[in-house]
Design a protein around this motif. Structure first.
Motif, PDB file in Angstrom:
ATOM      1  N   UNK A  99       0.859  -1.189   0.000  1.00 18.41           N
ATOM      2  CA  UNK A  99       0.000   0.000   0.000  1.00 18.41           C
ATOM      3  C   UNK A  99       0.894   1.238   0.000  1.00 18.41           C
ATOM      4  N   UNK A 100       0.886   2.043  -1.073  1.00 19.23           N
ATOM      5  CA  UNK A 100       1.649   3.289  -1.063  1.00 19.23           C
ATOM      6  C   UNK A 100       0.992   4.283  -0.101  1.00 19.23           C
ATOM      7  N   UNK A 101       1.778   4.852   0.763  1.00 19.24           N
ATOM      8  CA  UNK A 101       1.216   5.825   1.706  1.00 19.24           C
ATOM      9  C   UNK A 101       1.139   7.193   1.023  1.00 19.24           C
ATOM     10  N   UNK A 102       0.156   8.019   1.401  1.00 20.03           N
ATOM     11  CA  UNK A 102      -0.021   9.313   0.721  1.00 20.03           C
ATOM     12  C   UNK A 102       1.232  10.180   0.809  1.00 20.03           C
ATOM     13  N   UNK A 103       1.467  10.964  -0.250  1.00 19.60           N
ATOM     14  CA  UNK A 103       2.672  11.798  -0.305  1.00 19.60           C
ATOM     15  C   UNK A 103       2.691  12.830   0.813  1.00 19.60           C
ATOM     16  N   UNK A 114      -7.058   0.734   5.945  1.00 18.58           N
ATOM     17  CA  UNK A 114      -6.997  -0.351   6.926  1.00 18.58           C
ATOM     18  C   UNK A 114      -5.739  -0.378   7.785  1.00 18.58           C
ATOM     19  N   UNK A 115      -4.867   0.605   7.606  1.00 23.20           N
ATOM     20  CA  UNK A 115      -3.722   0.697   8.524  1.00 23.20           C
ATOM     21  C   UNK A 115      -3.711   2.095   9.146  1.00 23.20           C
ATOM     22  N   UNK A 116      -3.042   2.222  10.286  1.00 28.73           N
ATOM     23  CA  UNK A 116      -2.961   3.496  10.991  1.00 28.73           C
ATOM     24  C   UNK A 116      -1.488   3.860  11.104  1.00 28.73           C
ATOM     25  N   UNK A 117      -1.162   5.062  10.682  1.00 26.79           N
ATOM     26  CA  UNK A 117       0.255   5.468  10.627  1.00 26.79           C
ATOM     27  C   UNK A 117       0.497   6.645  11.554  1.00 26.79           C
ATOM     28  N   UNK A 118       1.524   6.508  12.393  1.00 33.15           N
ATOM     29  CA  UNK A 118       1.971   7.626  13.238  1.00 33.15           C
ATOM     30  C   UNK A 118       3.412   7.916  12.891  1.00 33.15           C
ATOM     31  N   UNK A 119       3.785   9.157  12.992  1.00 38.93           N
ATOM     32  CA  UNK A 119       5.160   9.529  12.709  1.00 38.93           C
ATOM     33  C   UNK A 119       5.939   9.547  14.021  1.00 38.93           C
ATOM     34  N   UNK A 120       7.030   8.775  14.083  1.00 36.58           N
ATOM     35  CA  UNK A 120       7.893   8.855  15.261  1.00 36.58           C
ATOM     36  C   UNK A 120       9.307   9.179  14.787  1.00 36.58           C
ATOM     37  N   UNK A 121       9.708  10.386  15.067  1.00 38.85           N
ATOM     38  CA  UNK A 121      11.024  10.824  14.586  1.00 38.85           C
ATOM     39  C   UNK A 121      11.014  10.924  13.071  1.00 38.85           C
ATOM     40  N   UNK A 122      11.933  10.232  12.437  1.00 37.98           N
ATOM     41  CA  UNK A 122      12.049  10.318  10.981  1.00 37.98           C
ATOM     42  C   UNK A 122      11.332   9.188  10.259  1.00 37.98           C
ATOM     43  N   UNK A 145      -1.876  -8.297  20.496  1.00 37.56           N
ATOM     44  CA  UNK A 145      -1.842  -6.875  20.121  1.00 37.56           C
ATOM     45  C   UNK A 145      -2.107  -6.680  18.630  1.00 37.56           C
ATOM     46  N   UNK A 146      -2.449  -5.462  18.253  1.00 40.80           N
ATOM     47  CA  UNK A 146      -2.600  -5.150  16.829  1.00 40.80           C
ATOM     48  C   UNK A 146      -1.267  -5.393  16.128  1.00 40.80           C
ATOM     49  N   UNK A 147      -1.358  -5.896  14.896  1.00 39.97           N
ATOM     50  CA  UNK A 147      -0.124  -6.259  14.183  1.00 39.97           C
ATOM     51  C   UNK A 147       0.607  -5.009  13.698  1.00 39.97           C
ATOM     52  N   UNK A 148       1.923  -4.997  13.893  1.00 35.63           N
ATOM     53  CA  UNK A 148       2.745  -3.934  13.313  1.00 35.63           C
ATOM     54  C   UNK A 148       2.861  -4.177  11.805  1.00 35.63           C
ATOM     55  N   UNK A 149       2.840  -3.110  11.035  1.00 31.58           N
ATOM     56  CA  UNK A 149       2.959  -3.225   9.583  1.00 31.58           C
ATOM     57  C   UNK A 149       4.319  -2.674   9.158  1.00 31.58           C
ATOM     58  N   UNK A 150       5.127  -3.491   8.465  1.00 34.01           N
ATOM     59  CA  UNK A 150       6.431  -2.982   8.017  1.00 34.01           C
ATOM     60  C   UNK A 150       6.271  -1.885   6.965  1.00 34.01           C
ATOM     61  N   UNK A 151       7.046  -0.837   7.120  1.00 33.92           N
ATOM     62  CA  UNK A 151       6.985   0.296   6.184  1.00 33.92           C
ATOM     63  C   UNK A 151       8.396   0.535   5.653  1.00 33.92           C
ATOM     64  N   UNK A 152       8.531   0.748   4.345  1.00 31.92           N
ATOM     65  CA  UNK A 152       9.856   0.995   3.765  1.00 31.92           C
ATOM     66  C   UNK A 152       9.783   2.194   2.823  1.00 31.92           C
ATOM     67  N   UNK A 153      10.927   2.823   2.603  1.00 33.21           N
ATOM     68  CA  UNK A 153      10.992   3.983   1.720  1.00 33.21           C
ATOM     69  C   UNK A 153      11.468   3.532   0.341  1.00 33.21           C
ATOM     70  N   UNK A 154      10.688   3.813  -0.681  1.00 30.66           N
ATOM     71  CA  UNK A 154      11.078   3.500  -2.061  1.00 30.66           C
ATOM     72  C   UNK A 154      11.084   4.802  -2.852  1.00 30.66           C
ATOM     73  N   UNK A 155      12.274   5.317  -3.158  1.00 33.42           N
ATOM     74  CA  UNK A 155      12.364   6.632  -3.802  1.00 33.42           C
ATOM     75  C   UNK A 155      11.859   7.669  -2.822  1.00 33.42           C
ATOM     76  N   UNK A 156      10.819   8.373  -3.242  1.00 32.38           N
ATOM     77  CA  UNK A 156      10.256   9.393  -2.357  1.00 32.38           C
ATOM     78  C   UNK A 156       8.972   8.906  -1.677  1.00 32.38           C
ATOM     79  N   UNK A 157       8.591   7.614  -1.917  1.00 29.97           N
ATOM     80  CA  UNK A 157       7.314   7.110  -1.401  1.00 29.97           C
ATOM     81  C   UNK A 157       7.521   6.116  -0.267  1.00 29.97           C
ATOM     82  N   UNK A 158       6.699   6.240   0.762  1.00 36.20           N
ATOM     83  CA  UNK A 158       6.663   5.221   1.807  1.00 36.20           C
ATOM     84  C   UNK A 158       5.678   4.137   1.386  1.00 36.20           C
TER      85      UNK A 158
END
Lengths: 144, 281
Positions: free
Chosen positions: A46-50, A66-74, A122-135
């Protein structure tokens, strides 16, 4: 052995044979259906919004498909909103910062840990990676 | 339309009438429904397409009528002590009409595509998946693979769950079509109730408030507040087995089976009340 008991035995054996045959056909069908699940693939990207960084900074977090994203640091931290009890999509609870399941009432804290059952995991953690400029988030096909 | 049924089988004949109305109204709904855009098409049925809401309501209440008349017919047969007059194999297959009728109604609920339907789909997948060894295959066979959308459910609703009850009804009652009186009674009853009780789609995904399953499964939803997930298939399976066993047991054993079925019914109602009173979410 009289005619009646021979008839009953024949009837019983016929019924038993048909039951076994139908049961075997059912097991084979279910086995093939189970294999189908593995053929069609189990994870999706799932590409996250820019504007995620900006939106997540303004709010406590953002929901994306269907996923919830919080920013922690970078880096973003993502949870699947899929309740670990039976798969209903949990909802963020602004008052507590946690999550609540609308089906059976399970509650989770900010980190996705169970506060109240019937969910046990617990709710499952979803792995997130950076591809170019997109998470990009990688989730199970039935993530919620 | 064939000869009229005997008075003792009036509800059995009526169930075939309700089945016919369910199928005919379902056929009429097919051009209006899109599984890939379920909620929008259901909302169009309730707004943009004149008269379509009545067809959908008739479809829903005819399906309910099929279930209720089947249950009443079954109860009559048991109370009158006529169970032994039905060959055991036919009795067992006729017993399957109960879960098949519920499955037909449940898949209809899922096809709404609203938040409650999406949640019910997830719960259904979780419950089926908890069946040992065959759970994953069962869930995939009945609901499609994860992420498949409502296509497989629509196929089962319109195909499997139409053909099976018709075949089983035919084997049981030896008639493929209802008599005219049963058909007209079922049609008029469905239209009358459809005109009184609204059948609207539920909340869209993301709406506030707790999500409830269909009313006839609230007892199971309530049980899952307190009991393990496997309860949700063990209890219905035990109830169906209990009804099937009535063909084989007599005397005290039959009394015990009947008491067990009564216990399931009481527990079902109790957990429905518990769910509605205690709340969730």
């Amino acid at each position: 052995m009289d005619r009646a008991s021979r008839f009953c035995r024949r009837t019983f054996l016929g019924d038993a044979w048909r039951t076994v045959a139908w049961g075997a056909a059912g097991v084979v069908t279910l086995g093939l259906a189970g294999m189908l699940r593995h053929v069609v693939g189990r994870t999706i990207d799932i590409p996250l919004p820019a504007d995620l960084l900006e939106r997540a900074g303004r709010q406590d977090g953002v929901q994306v498909d269907g996923i919830f994203v919080r920013w922690s640091g970078d880096t973003p931290t993502a949870f699947s909103l899929r309740c670990t009890h039976l798969g209903c999509r949990t909802r963020p609870d602004p008052a507590s910062g946690g999550f609540a399941c609308p089906c059976h009432g399970s509650r989770f804290d900010r980190e996705g840990a169970v506060i109240r059952g019937p969910a046990e995991a617990p709710l499952a953690r979803v792995p997130v990676r950076l591809e170019g400029a997109r998470w990009i988030a990688t989730v199970e096909a039935d993530h919620g | 339309m064939g000869e009229r049924p005997a008075d003792g089988h009036r509800f059995g004949a009526l169930s075939l009438g309700f089945l016919a109305v369910t199928v005919l109204s379902g056929v009429a709904l097919v051009p209006m429904y899109r599984p890939e855009d379920a909620l929008a098409s259901v909302e169009a049925i309730h707004g943009a397409i004149p008269g379509a809401w009545l067809i959908r309501a008739v479809h829903a209440f005819a399906a309910l009528g099929f279930l209720l008349s089947t249950v009443i017919h079954l109860a009559q047969v048991v109370v009158r002590g006529d169970v032994g007059r039905v060959p055991a194999g036919i009795w067992w297959r006729s017993t399957l009409l109960l879960p098949i009728a519920v499955a037909g109604m449940l898949t209809g609920f899922l096809l709404r595509g609203d938040a409650e339907a999406i949640a019910a789909m997830a719960v259904g997948r979780g419950v089926l998946g908890s069946v040992p060894w065959i759970g994953e295959g069962l869930a995939t066979l009945l609901l499609g693979p994860p992420g498949a959308g409502l296509g497989p459910v629509a196929l089962h609703h319109a195909g499997t769950l139409t053909v099976l009850p018709w075949l089983l009804s035919f084997e049981h009652g030896r008639r493929a079509w209802p008599d005219l009186r049963s058909l007209v009674t079922a049609l008029l009853a469905s239209i009358a109730i459809a005109g009184i009780v609204p059948v609207a789609p539920g909340p869209a995904e993301g709406a506030a408030g707790r999500l409830l399953g269909p009313w006839y499964l609230l007892g199971l939803q309530g049980m899952l507040l307190d009991l393990p997930v496997v309860t949700a298939w063990i209890v219905p399976a035990a109830a169906v087995l209990g009804v099937g066993m009535l063909a084989h047991v007599r005397g005290r054993a039959r009394t015990a089976v009947m008491a067990g079925l009564g216990g399931v019914a009481v527990a079902w109602v109790g957990w429905t009340v518990r769910l509605l009173v205690a709340g969730a979410g």
